[in-house]
Every structure is written in C-alpha cells, then in structure tokens.
Design a protein around this motif. Structure first.
Motif, PDB file in Angstrom:
ATOM      1  N   LEU A 165      -2.380 -13.476   6.992  1.00  0.00           N
ATOM      2  CA  LEU A 165      -3.801 -13.248   7.249  1.00  0.00           C
ATOM      3  C   LEU A 165      -4.654 -14.331   6.597  1.00  0.00           C
ATOM      4  O   LEU A 165      -5.568 -14.882   7.227  1.00  0.00           O
ATOM      5  CB  LEU A 165      -4.212 -11.875   6.721  1.00  0.00           C
ATOM      6  CG  LEU A 165      -5.707 -11.516   6.828  1.00  0.00           C
ATOM      7  CD1 LEU A 165      -6.102 -11.313   8.278  1.00  0.00           C
ATOM      8  CD2 LEU A 165      -6.030 -10.274   6.005  1.00  0.00           C
ATOM      9  N   LEU A 166      -4.351 -14.643   5.337  1.00  0.00           N
ATOM     10  CA  LEU A 166      -5.181 -15.574   4.564  1.00  0.00           C
ATOM     11  C   LEU A 166      -4.631 -16.994   4.557  1.00  0.00           C
ATOM     12  O   LEU A 166      -5.183 -17.862   3.881  1.00  0.00           O
ATOM     13  CB  LEU A 166      -5.321 -15.069   3.122  1.00  0.00           C
ATOM     14  CG  LEU A 166      -5.811 -13.633   2.963  1.00  0.00           C
ATOM     15  CD1 LEU A 166      -5.856 -13.246   1.489  1.00  0.00           C
ATOM     16  CD2 LEU A 166      -7.183 -13.448   3.601  1.00  0.00           C
ATOM     17  N   ARG A 167      -3.540 -17.214   5.289  1.00  0.00           N
ATOM     18  CA  ARG A 167      -2.898 -18.532   5.373  1.00  0.00           C
ATOM     19  C   ARG A 167      -2.507 -19.045   3.982  1.00  0.00           C
ATOM     20  O   ARG A 167      -2.852 -20.153   3.583  1.00  0.00           O
ATOM     21  CB  ARG A 167      -3.808 -19.532   6.089  1.00  0.00           C
ATOM     22  CG  ARG A 167      -4.162 -19.114   7.521  1.00  0.00           C
ATOM     23  CD  ARG A 167      -5.063 -20.145   8.184  1.00  0.00           C
ATOM     24  NE  ARG A 167      -5.388 -19.774   9.540  1.00  0.00           N
ATOM     25  CZ  ARG A 167      -6.431 -19.005   9.865  1.00  0.00           C
ATOM     26  NH1 ARG A 167      -7.212 -18.518   8.904  1.00  0.00           N
ATOM     27  NH2 ARG A 167      -6.670 -18.712  11.129  1.00  0.00           N
ATOM     28  N   TRP A 197      -7.327 -11.893  -5.736  1.00  0.00           N
ATOM     29  CA  TRP A 197      -7.158 -13.204  -6.362  1.00  0.00           C
ATOM     30  C   TRP A 197      -5.932 -13.875  -5.761  1.00  0.00           C
ATOM     31  O   TRP A 197      -4.887 -13.245  -5.577  1.00  0.00           O
ATOM     32  CB  TRP A 197      -6.950 -13.056  -7.871  1.00  0.00           C
ATOM     33  CG  TRP A 197      -6.636 -14.362  -8.551  1.00  0.00           C
ATOM     34  CD1 TRP A 197      -7.521 -15.232  -9.107  1.00  0.00           C
ATOM     35  CD2 TRP A 197      -5.332 -14.943  -8.706  1.00  0.00           C
ATOM     36  NE1 TRP A 197      -6.855 -16.316  -9.619  1.00  0.00           N
ATOM     37  CE2 TRP A 197      -5.511 -16.168  -9.384  1.00  0.00           C
ATOM     38  CE3 TRP A 197      -4.053 -14.548  -8.344  1.00  0.00           C
ATOM     39  CZ2 TRP A 197      -4.441 -17.002  -9.702  1.00  0.00           C
ATOM     40  CZ3 TRP A 197      -2.984 -15.365  -8.652  1.00  0.00           C
ATOM     41  CH2 TRP A 197      -3.180 -16.585  -9.326  1.00  0.00           C
ATOM     42  N   THR A 198      -6.052 -15.160  -5.445  1.00  0.00           N
ATOM     43  CA  THR A 198      -4.922 -15.976  -5.000  1.00  0.00           C
ATOM     44  C   THR A 198      -4.994 -17.321  -5.714  1.00  0.00           C
ATOM     45  O   THR A 198      -6.008 -17.653  -6.340  1.00  0.00           O
ATOM     46  CB  THR A 198      -4.933 -16.205  -3.466  1.00  0.00           C
ATOM     47  OG1 THR A 198      -5.961 -17.171  -3.147  1.00  0.00           O
ATOM     48  CG2 THR A 198      -5.212 -14.905  -2.717  1.00  0.00           C
ATOM     49  N   VAL A 199      -3.944 -18.098  -5.597  1.00  0.00           N
ATOM     50  CA  VAL A 199      -3.918 -19.395  -6.276  1.00  0.00           C
ATOM     51  C   VAL A 199      -4.936 -20.368  -5.684  1.00  0.00           C
ATOM     52  O   VAL A 199      -5.284 -21.365  -6.319  1.00  0.00           O
ATOM     53  CB  VAL A 199      -2.507 -20.007  -6.213  1.00  0.00           C
ATOM     54  CG1 VAL A 199      -1.522 -19.193  -7.033  1.00  0.00           C
ATOM     55  CG2 VAL A 199      -2.032 -20.149  -4.779  1.00  0.00           C
ATOM     56  N   VAL A 200      -5.418 -20.101  -4.476  1.00  0.00           N
ATOM     57  CA  VAL A 200      -6.383 -21.002  -3.839  1.00  0.00           C
ATOM     58  C   VAL A 200      -7.808 -20.467  -3.920  1.00  0.00           C
ATOM     59  O   VAL A 200      -8.734 -21.100  -3.431  1.00  0.00           O
ATOM     60  CB  VAL A 200      -6.008 -21.259  -2.360  1.00  0.00           C
ATOM     61  CG1 VAL A 200      -4.656 -21.952  -2.278  1.00  0.00           C
ATOM     62  CG2 VAL A 200      -6.004 -19.973  -1.557  1.00  0.00           C
ATOM     63  N   GLY A 201      -7.992 -19.299  -4.533  1.00  0.00           N
ATOM     64  CA  GLY A 201      -9.334 -18.741  -4.654  1.00  0.00           C
ATOM     65  C   GLY A 201      -9.346 -17.243  -4.418  1.00  0.00           C
ATOM     66  O   GLY A 201      -8.308 -16.615  -4.202  1.00  0.00           O
ATOM     67  N   VAL A 202     -10.533 -16.671  -4.484  1.00  0.00           N
ATOM     68  CA  VAL A 202     -10.726 -15.234  -4.285  1.00  0.00           C
ATOM     69  C   VAL A 202     -11.152 -14.971  -2.842  1.00  0.00           C
ATOM     70  O   VAL A 202     -12.030 -15.654  -2.300  1.00  0.00           O
ATOM     71  CB  VAL A 202     -11.784 -14.681  -5.256  1.00  0.00           C
ATOM     72  CG1 VAL A 202     -12.088 -13.216  -4.954  1.00  0.00           C
ATOM     73  CG2 VAL A 202     -11.312 -14.831  -6.693  1.00  0.00           C
ATOM     74  N   PHE A 203     -10.507 -13.955  -2.225  1.00  0.00           N
ATOM     75  CA  PHE A 203     -10.846 -13.553  -0.862  1.00  0.00           C
ATOM     76  C   PHE A 203     -11.372 -12.124  -0.877  1.00  0.00           C
ATOM     77  O   PHE A 203     -10.855 -11.261  -1.599  1.00  0.00           O
ATOM     78  CB  PHE A 203      -9.622 -13.605   0.053  1.00  0.00           C
ATOM     79  CG  PHE A 203      -9.142 -14.987   0.390  1.00  0.00           C
ATOM     80  CD1 PHE A 203      -9.548 -15.615   1.563  1.00  0.00           C
ATOM     81  CD2 PHE A 203      -8.286 -15.670  -0.469  1.00  0.00           C
ATOM     82  CE1 PHE A 203      -9.101 -16.892   1.875  1.00  0.00           C
ATOM     83  CE2 PHE A 203      -7.835 -16.943  -0.165  1.00  0.00           C
ATOM     84  CZ  PHE A 203      -8.243 -17.558   1.010  1.00  0.00           C
ATOM     85  N   VAL A 235     -11.685  -8.934   1.644  1.00  0.00           N
ATOM     86  CA  VAL A 235     -11.056  -8.499   2.890  1.00  0.00           C
ATOM     87  C   VAL A 235     -11.573  -7.111   3.247  1.00  0.00           C
ATOM     88  O   VAL A 235     -11.494  -6.185   2.427  1.00  0.00           O
ATOM     89  CB  VAL A 235      -9.518  -8.462   2.772  1.00  0.00           C
ATOM     90  CG1 VAL A 235      -8.884  -7.966   4.072  1.00  0.00           C
ATOM     91  CG2 VAL A 235      -8.979  -9.843   2.403  1.00  0.00           C
ATOM     92  N   HIS A 236     -12.102  -6.967   4.466  1.00  0.00           N
ATOM     93  CA  HIS A 236     -12.575  -5.670   4.939  1.00  0.00           C
ATOM     94  C   HIS A 236     -11.375  -4.878   5.453  1.00  0.00           C
ATOM     95  O   HIS A 236     -10.671  -5.307   6.368  1.00  0.00           O
ATOM     96  CB  HIS A 236     -13.602  -5.869   6.062  1.00  0.00           C
ATOM     97  CG  HIS A 236     -14.339  -4.630   6.427  1.00  0.00           C
ATOM     98  ND1 HIS A 236     -13.867  -3.733   7.354  1.00  0.00           N
ATOM     99  CD2 HIS A 236     -15.513  -4.132   5.969  1.00  0.00           C
ATOM    100  CE1 HIS A 236     -14.729  -2.739   7.482  1.00  0.00           C
ATOM    101  NE2 HIS A 236     -15.737  -2.953   6.650  1.00  0.00           N
ATOM    102  N   LEU A 237     -11.117  -3.708   4.844  1.00  0.00           N
ATOM    103  CA  LEU A 237      -9.888  -2.975   5.142  1.00  0.00           C
ATOM    104  C   LEU A 237      -9.894  -2.301   6.512  1.00  0.00           C
ATOM    105  O   LEU A 237      -8.844  -1.921   7.009  1.00  0.00           O
ATOM    106  CB  LEU A 237      -9.636  -1.929   4.057  1.00  0.00           C
ATOM    107  CG  LEU A 237      -9.348  -2.483   2.660  1.00  0.00           C
ATOM    108  CD1 LEU A 237      -9.112  -1.342   1.677  1.00  0.00           C
ATOM    109  CD2 LEU A 237      -8.149  -3.426   2.674  1.00  0.00           C
ATOM    110  N   ASP A 238     -11.070  -2.117   7.107  1.00  0.00           N
ATOM    111  CA  ASP A 238     -11.116  -1.509   8.439  1.00  0.00           C
ATOM    112  C   ASP A 238     -10.793  -2.507   9.540  1.00  0.00           C
ATOM    113  O   ASP A 238     -10.145  -2.166  10.533  1.00  0.00           O
ATOM    114  CB  ASP A 238     -12.498  -0.887   8.689  1.00  0.00           C
ATOM    115  CG  ASP A 238     -12.779   0.265   7.749  1.00  0.00           C
ATOM    116  OD1 ASP A 238     -11.825   0.964   7.366  1.00  0.00           O
ATOM    117  OD2 ASP A 238     -13.954   0.471   7.384  1.00  0.00           O
TER     118      ASP A 238
END
Length: 278
Positions: free
Chosen positions: A203-205, A228-234, A236-239
């Motif tokens: 989803l976030l590549r 949190w990911t190593v490339v930044g914060v995302f 995400v809308h769960l719906d």
C-alpha cells in the motif's frame, strides 16, 4: 504528560503534583483538577491514565475519567469521573484484577467507541483492554486472543474503532495490518474475529527488507491511524485505505490528533502534534 485529545479538548497529567489539566485551545480555557488521592500508591509505583470528553449535547461542559490502580488494594482497578457541570468528582467505581500482577498502561491514549472508553494495557506480559462503560459506570478487563498476547510475541497492537462503531483493535505483524472486532457467535457469546487486512509494504510502497512499521497514533473521529516507517510517517484511513505521507519523526514519539467539527454536518478537521514517549 499528554493523556489524549477528544472533542477539541486536551488532557495532561502532572505526576509530581498529581493534577490533570483540561485545555480548550480554541476557547482559551484551562481547568486544573486535583486527582483523587485513592489513586496514589504508598511506597510503591502504581499506574494511572485518563480521558476527557464533552458532555453529551453540551459544548460548555466536559467529563474527565481517571482510571488506575488502587493505592490501598493493588489487586483492584479504580475509575472516577469528574463533571465540570457538577464541579466535583463522583463516586469510585472498582473491579477486581486477575492475580497475575499489576497492570501498566501503554503509551496509547484511550479510544471512545460504542459509548465506552478503552485503554490498551499490559499485565504480567499479557496484552489486554480495559473498558469503562460511560452509561453503566462499570469496568471490564478483556484479554486479547491467546495467540497474540504472549510476552515474546512480535505482534504490535492498538485499540481502534471497528466497523459499526464498536471497539476493535489493529494487529500489526511485520508489514501486515489486520483489523479485529467483537462479534456474537451462534450461542450469542461475544468473541474476537479477524476482519479486513492490508499489506502495508504494498500500500505504502515500502521496502519489505527494511524495519517494519509501528503504530504511533490514532484519530478516532476520522478513523485514521498513523504509522511510523523508515521513510517517514503515514496517515492511513482505515475505511478506504487512503493514505498520505507526513513529515519524518523519531520512533519514540506519539501523535495526538486534534479533531474538531466546526459546524454540524461538515467533515471533521484534523491537526496533529506529537510528544516523546517515556
């Protein structure tokens, strides 16, 4: 220490003074409240958390719910509600704890779902959810499904709103995010059941060979989770699984979304701040 935001109000706890501050940044109001002394531990370290919410249909008043260990009876969990309309704390609500040991609140704020507040906590290595029913004024402790709360389990979890508005949670194992909820079985007994899932690396590549994501925030009114990911914060809308990349932050931070509905029928506006967790 920030305990959370809800309905445009922030709640902060001062450990040394044993007080909570309710802050309305839009109106510019602040209310300082002494926490009832029954939550204090004598010679031992207890744990305490809380939540703030507007009174139903009344934008001028609010309630604060504090939950924590009983300083005199460590095997008991306590709750107490402050009403700004009454200007006082109510009676204590208590419930027995299992004999395994004291509980520790995790860094995640309470989630309001189905007319109840839910806290994520750990007790004797087991992951659990503490529920306070706002209408019945009752406490309930529920363990997560057995395969997921072992002390050495690498699974991360966070309380979320489930489909239909009830309480649920998100399991994060590696790059897989899975949503769970409580549903009745054939005998009418409420059991945990898995729902939708998503591969966050797709989803976030994200590169699946890098460090796995972590949940660092949740906006309950918008049903948006922050990863949190190593490339930044995302976010995400769960719906809808819609997502947006935000600025980078360190892993030891927790996002506290600030959500306000300016007029009835309009979408809720979302702003975020974050603090270092201890």
């Amino acid at each position: 220490m920030a305990l959370g935001w809800r309905h445009g109000l922030g709640l902060f706890f001062h450990k040394i003074r044993f007080e909570v501050l309710v802050w309305d940044p839009v109106a510019g109001h602040q209310h300082l409240l002494a926490v009832p002394p029954d939550f204090e531990f004598q010679g031992a370290k207890g744990d305490i958390s809380g939540a703030v919410l507007r009174a139903a249909g009344d934008a001028d008043h609010f309630r604060v719910v504090m939950v924590g260990s009983n300083g005199k009876q460590p095997r008991t969990v306590l709750a107490c509600v402050y009403s700004s309309e009454a200007g006082a704390w109510g009676d204590f609500i208590s419930a027995p704890l299992p004999p395994e040991g004291l509980f520790i609140f995790r860094s995640q704020p309470a989630v309001l779902a189905g007319g109840c507040l839910h806290w994520s906590l750990t007790m004797a290595g087991s992951r659990s959810i503490l529920k306070f029913d706002l209408n019945r004024k009752s406490l309930d402790l529920r363990l997560l499904p057995g395969d997921y709360y072992t002390p050495l389990s690498p699974v991360k979890f966070a309380v979320m709103r489930a489909e239909g508005g009830g309480m649920g949670f998100l399991f994060l194992f590696g790059f897989t995010a899975e949503l769970w909820s409580l549903n009745p079985n054939r005998d009418g007994v409420m059991i945990w059941e898995p729902g939708r899932s998503i591969e966050l690396d797709k989803l976030l590549r994200l590169n699946p060979e890098k460090d796995t994501p972590h949940v660092i925030g949740y906006a309950e009114e918008n049903n948006v989770v922050f990863f949190w990911t190593v490339v930044g914060v995302f976010m995400v809308h769960l719906d809808s699984w819609w997502f947006k990349k935000l600025s980078k932050t360190s892993l030891d931070s927790w996002y506290h979304p600030f959500e306000i509905a300016y007029t009835p029928g309009t979408s809720i506006h979302l702003h975020c701040g974050y603090e270092k967790t201890e």
